[in-house]
Design a protein around this motif. Structure first.
Motif, PDB file in Angstrom:
ATOM      1  N   VAL A  43     -11.194   1.365  16.578  1.00  0.00           N
ATOM      2  CA  VAL A  43     -10.811   0.240  17.175  1.00  0.00           C
ATOM      3  C   VAL A  43     -11.961  -0.259  18.300  1.00  0.00           C
ATOM      4  O   VAL A  43     -12.104   0.739  19.155  1.00  0.00           O
ATOM      5  CB  VAL A  43      -9.377   0.174  17.877  1.00  0.00           C
ATOM      6  CG1 VAL A  43      -9.170  -1.384  18.340  1.00  0.00           C
ATOM      7  CG2 VAL A  43      -8.493   0.386  16.759  1.00  0.00           C
ATOM      8  N   THR A  80       1.973  -9.270  25.922  1.00  0.00           N
ATOM      9  CA  THR A  80       0.524  -9.226  25.225  1.00  0.00           C
ATOM     10  C   THR A  80      -0.300  -9.075  26.304  1.00  0.00           C
ATOM     11  O   THR A  80      -0.511 -10.242  26.929  1.00  0.00           O
ATOM     12  CB  THR A  80       0.310  -9.778  23.865  1.00  0.00           C
ATOM     13  OG1 THR A  80       1.099  -9.446  22.918  1.00  0.00           O
ATOM     14  CG2 THR A  80      -1.155  -9.327  23.575  1.00  0.00           C
ATOM     15  N   THR A 111      -0.691  -1.341  19.582  1.00  0.00           N
ATOM     16  CA  THR A 111      -1.646  -2.090  18.680  1.00  0.00           C
ATOM     17  C   THR A 111      -2.802  -2.808  19.367  1.00  0.00           C
ATOM     18  O   THR A 111      -2.458  -3.434  20.282  1.00  0.00           O
ATOM     19  CB  THR A 111      -0.845  -2.838  17.673  1.00  0.00           C
ATOM     20  OG1 THR A 111      -0.013  -3.968  18.141  1.00  0.00           O
ATOM     21  CG2 THR A 111       0.048  -1.918  16.878  1.00  0.00           C
ATOM     22  N   SER A 113      -5.562  -6.024  18.798  1.00  0.00           N
ATOM     23  CA  SER A 113      -6.028  -7.092  17.899  1.00  0.00           C
ATOM     24  C   SER A 113      -7.075  -7.795  18.605  1.00  0.00           C
ATOM     25  O   SER A 113      -7.037  -7.981  19.887  1.00  0.00           O
ATOM     26  CB  SER A 113      -5.000  -7.974  17.261  1.00  0.00           C
ATOM     27  OG  SER A 113      -4.131  -8.585  18.579  1.00  0.00           O
ATOM     28  N   ARG A 114      -7.967  -8.444  17.491  1.00  0.00           N
ATOM     29  CA  ARG A 114      -9.105  -9.221  18.215  1.00  0.00           C
ATOM     30  C   ARG A 114      -8.690 -10.757  18.142  1.00  0.00           C
ATOM     31  O   ARG A 114      -8.401 -10.959  17.140  1.00  0.00           O
ATOM     32  CB  ARG A 114     -10.437  -9.042  17.620  1.00  0.00           C
ATOM     33  CG  ARG A 114     -10.782  -7.251  18.072  1.00  0.00           C
ATOM     34  CD  ARG A 114     -11.998  -6.801  17.946  1.00  0.00           C
ATOM     35  NE  ARG A 114     -12.903  -7.588  18.763  1.00  0.00           N
ATOM     36  CZ  ARG A 114     -14.226  -8.026  18.350  1.00  0.00           C
ATOM     37  NH1 ARG A 114     -14.597  -7.586  17.093  1.00  0.00           N
ATOM     38  NH2 ARG A 114     -14.746  -8.573  18.750  1.00  0.00           N
TER      39      ARG A 114
END
Length: 137
Positions: A43, A80, A111, A113-114
């Protein structure tokens, strides 16, 4: 032995790890176990990468973690966060946060994420045509 931080007064045992103005000093390499790169997660932890607490991870799994890991988890619990926001809110260098996040990803606690790159977003002209078509209905 005297200490310049205490104005020449004798330093208490272990006093080199305490600054009267800043508080306890812990070096970043101590927080990461000497690591400078995240583990083999695959990642990328860009500054704008978004970190979300994995809802399947139980709170009992977090007891074996260090205080910095738990701080990052608590910051992600509310909402987030980007890697940059986590570093700022945890008062930790970004490099340290990246290594700690690598640990948390490997444990399945968070987790990453982009965000969608602007080049992959739909063209604004197409979106306007869709909006105009919906209004025409």
């Amino acid at each position: 032995m005297t200490d310049d931080m205490t104005g020449g007064a004798p330093a208490p045992p272990g006093g080199q790890w305490y600054d009267t103005e800043a508080g306890p000093l812990v070096r970043p390499y101590a927080m990461t176990g000497g690591r400078t790169h995240p583990g083999p997660t695959g990642v990328r932890f860009d500054l704008i990468a978004l970190v979300t607490l994995d809802p399947g991870a139980s709170a009992a799994d977090h007891t074996a973690l260090g205080p910095e890991h738990r701080t990052l988890i608590e910051l992600c619990r509310a909402e987030t966060q980007s890697v940059a926001e986590l570093a700022a809110d945890a008062h930790l260098p970004v490099g340290v946060v990246r290594v700690l996040l690598g640990d948390l990803v490997e444990r399945g606690s968070v987790t990453v994420s982009r965000p969608v790159p602007p080049a992959q977003l739909p063209d604004e002209r197409i979106l306007r045509e869709v909006i105009n078509g919906l209004r025409a209905l």
